[in-house]
Design an enzyme around this catalytic site. Structure first.
Site, PDB file in Angstrom:
ATOM      1  N   SER A 230       1.029  -1.051  -0.631  1.00  0.00           N
ATOM      2  CA  SER A 230      -0.121  -0.106  -0.183  1.00  0.00           C
ATOM      3  C   SER A 230       0.151   1.532  -0.155  1.00  0.00           C
ATOM      4  O   SER A 230       2.141   1.025   0.700  1.00  0.00           O
ATOM      5  CB  SER A 230      -0.813   0.198   1.313  1.00  0.00           C
ATOM      6  OG  SER A 230      -0.174   0.641   2.624  1.00  0.00           O
ATOM      7  N   LYS A 231       0.396   2.428   0.130  1.00  0.00           N
ATOM      8  CA  LYS A 231       0.826   3.457  -0.235  1.00  0.00           C
ATOM      9  C   LYS A 231       2.037   3.650   0.843  1.00  0.00           C
ATOM     10  O   LYS A 231       2.765   4.835   0.933  1.00  0.00           O
ATOM     11  CB  LYS A 231      -0.378   5.192  -0.420  1.00  0.00           C
ATOM     12  CG  LYS A 231      -0.419   5.091  -1.412  1.00  0.00           C
ATOM     13  CD  LYS A 231      -1.359   6.341  -1.949  1.00  0.00           C
ATOM     14  CE  LYS A 231      -2.259   6.410  -2.536  1.00  0.00           C
ATOM     15  NZ  LYS A 231      -1.290   5.556  -3.814  1.00  0.00           N
TER      16      LYS A 231
END
Ligand code: GLU
Length: 489
Positions: A260-261
């Site tokens: 994820s980010k």
């Protein structure tokens, strides 16, 4: 044998994710390896989560990676993708077919009623499946509900479809990657295939589209395995041929959580903006689940396609090692054609006035600084002293390598020699620099590398960087003289 046809079917609810890029790549490779066709379909039935910017991003990212699709509606000489929202008039016919065959029914439940069912299940600690409250409504009951202004959604009757084609509720299929997979379909509730507003749901539209597009092999992430059982039942209920399925392991972050980010970039375009080359990215994602038979990891798309076999793809999850990607990107930067690399580097040098240098000189600068860069954005720092008139000194460097009496002597002598230097000829410059070093060594016993540190520090403000011959040639006599004279107190 039927034609091999695969597809990548992204939902435009975000920019093209690196995981989707890998799925696209594996489909592309499978098609190339088997002489098949690879189709792009935008799955935008969820209007609320869709945006044109995401569609454009998906489009552009796939093209930048070289994963061009083989067919689609003609958009002025090029292929557009198939787009589900433009196909809404196709789906009702198949809903009707399922209704007629008794494999689907109208459901008049309101969101509130469904919510209450779910809450009840949660209260009883049960997994929620729809109650089938509407499965056996009479025509009269339906008419009454319609008269109340209710609009029905259409649900698929899982049990009826299953019973028509399978002896047991446990349905199996042979996955191309994972082998035998099965599920107890009695745990799948009757799911909605068309919402009350007439839009098809993912599980339904995907089957109709894959059927009409004659998709023979569906290669996608393992997060879709539970959907596959629903989809198999729909194919069977429609009397359609069930395609082959292959589910890829997930791509996890180095800490083994979902990528994820917070781990770094996740969209292809983000990687490109950070200075990764699409060639390196593509090569890197190919290795997430696939391994070359000869152990050589750096390979072109064509080479990978030759070697790719879907049944050799790993069924387990892959770890996205950013360090390895950096290394690989560095390898591509090192080997890329210099003209091409220079074009790709330009967007990362926007803080400089690139018109100060001819194209040829800029290429020399990039060639002289590309090692040991791992991402293009690092270049901005490394080429700084090639631009502008003045040089920004690191204070320590200035004190240690420019301002000392010995350095000042070296610089003065260097300055006195500059008129005789041949600034247009890199080779000649190397010879002249060598003579210059020798002079200080023989006359004063100063180590050649110390002599060079001084000149380099005066010209660049740093003690390491590009080859000195390139620095002199690119800066040219006027700038070199200016900087040297400024460094002399
Ligand atoms: N649209 C789905 C997604 O983006 C993919 C569906 C599929 O491959 O069947 O996850």
């Amino acid at each position: 044998m039927d034609e091999i046809r695969v597809r990548i079917a992204p939902s435009p609810s975000g920019n093209l994710h690196i995981g989707t890029a890998r799925t696209a790549l594996f489909n592309y490779l499978f098609a190339k390896k088997n002489g098949g066709k690879y189709v792009l379909r935008i799955e935008d039935t969820d209007a609320e989560r869709t945006s044109q910017a995401y569609i454009d991003n998906i489009f552009d990212s796939l093209k930048a990676l070289g994963l061009n699709w083989d067919e689609g509606p003609d958009v002025g000489g090029a292929y557009g993708p198939y787009t589900q929202s433009e196909r809404f008039d196709i789906y009702p016919k198949y809903v009707q077919e399922l209704l007629d065959k008794g494999f689907a029914y109208e459901c008049f439940c309101t969101p509130e009623e469904l919510e209450a069912e779910k809450e009840e299940a949660t209260k009883n600690k049960q997994a929620y499946v729809y109650s089938k409250k509407c499965e056996n409504l009479t025509e009269e009951q339906k008419a009454k509900l319609r008269a109340e202004g209710r609009k029905p959604a259409i649900r698929f009757s899982v049990d009826k479809a299953r019973k028509a084609f399978h002896d047991s509720p446990i349905v199996h299929f042979e996955d191309l990657v994972k082998g035998d997979l099965h599920q107890d379909t009695s745990l799948i509730g009757d799911f909605v295939i068309m919402k009350s507003n007439g839009s098809p749901t993912y599980n339904f539209a995907v089957v109709i589209d894959d059927m009409l597009m004659k998709i023979s092999h569906i290669i996608r992430g393992e997060d879709h395995i539970s959907n596959t059982f629903k989809q198999i039942l729909i194919y069977e209920a429609l009397g359609a041929k069930v395609p082959k399925f292959g589910h890829l392991g997930m791509i996890l972050a180095p800490d083994r959580s979902k990528l994820s980010k917070r781990h770094g970039a996740t969209a292809v375009s983000e990687f490109v903006e950070k200075g990764y080359l699409t060639e390196a990215l593509l090569n890197f994602v190919a290795l997430l689940g696939w391994a070359p038979s000869d152990g050589v990891e750096i390979k072109t798309l064509d080479e990978i396609a030759q070697d790719f076999r879907i049944n050799e793809v790993s069924s387990s999850n892959s770890i996205f090692e950013y360090d390895k990607l950096n290394w690989m990107n560095g390898q591509y930067i090192k080997k890329m054609d210099i003209k091409e690399l220079t074009q790709k580097a330009k967007p990362f040098l926007s803080q400089y006035d690139l018109t100060e240098l001819s194209e040829e000189k800029l290429e020399k600068v990039i060639a002289a600084t590309r090692e040991p860069i791992t991402i293009l954005s690092d270049l901005a720092h490394d080429v700084a002293y090639f631009f502008g008139k003045d040089v920004v000194y690191d204070e320590e460097v200035k004190e240690k390598y420019v301002d000392t009496p010995q350095s000042q002597d070296i610089l003065k002598y260097f300055d006195s020699q500059l008129d005789s230097y041949n600034f247009d000829d890199e080779e000649k410059l190397h010879e002249q620099l060598a003579d210059f070093r020798t002079y200080f060594k023989e006359k004063f016993g100063i180590k050649p590398k110390e002599t060079m540190w001084t000149v380099r520090a005066a010209l660049t403000g740093r003690t390491r960087g590009a080859d000195m011959g390139v620095i002199l040639e690119v800066l040219g006599k006027d700038k070199v003289k200016y900087r040297i004279e400024k460094a002399i107190k």
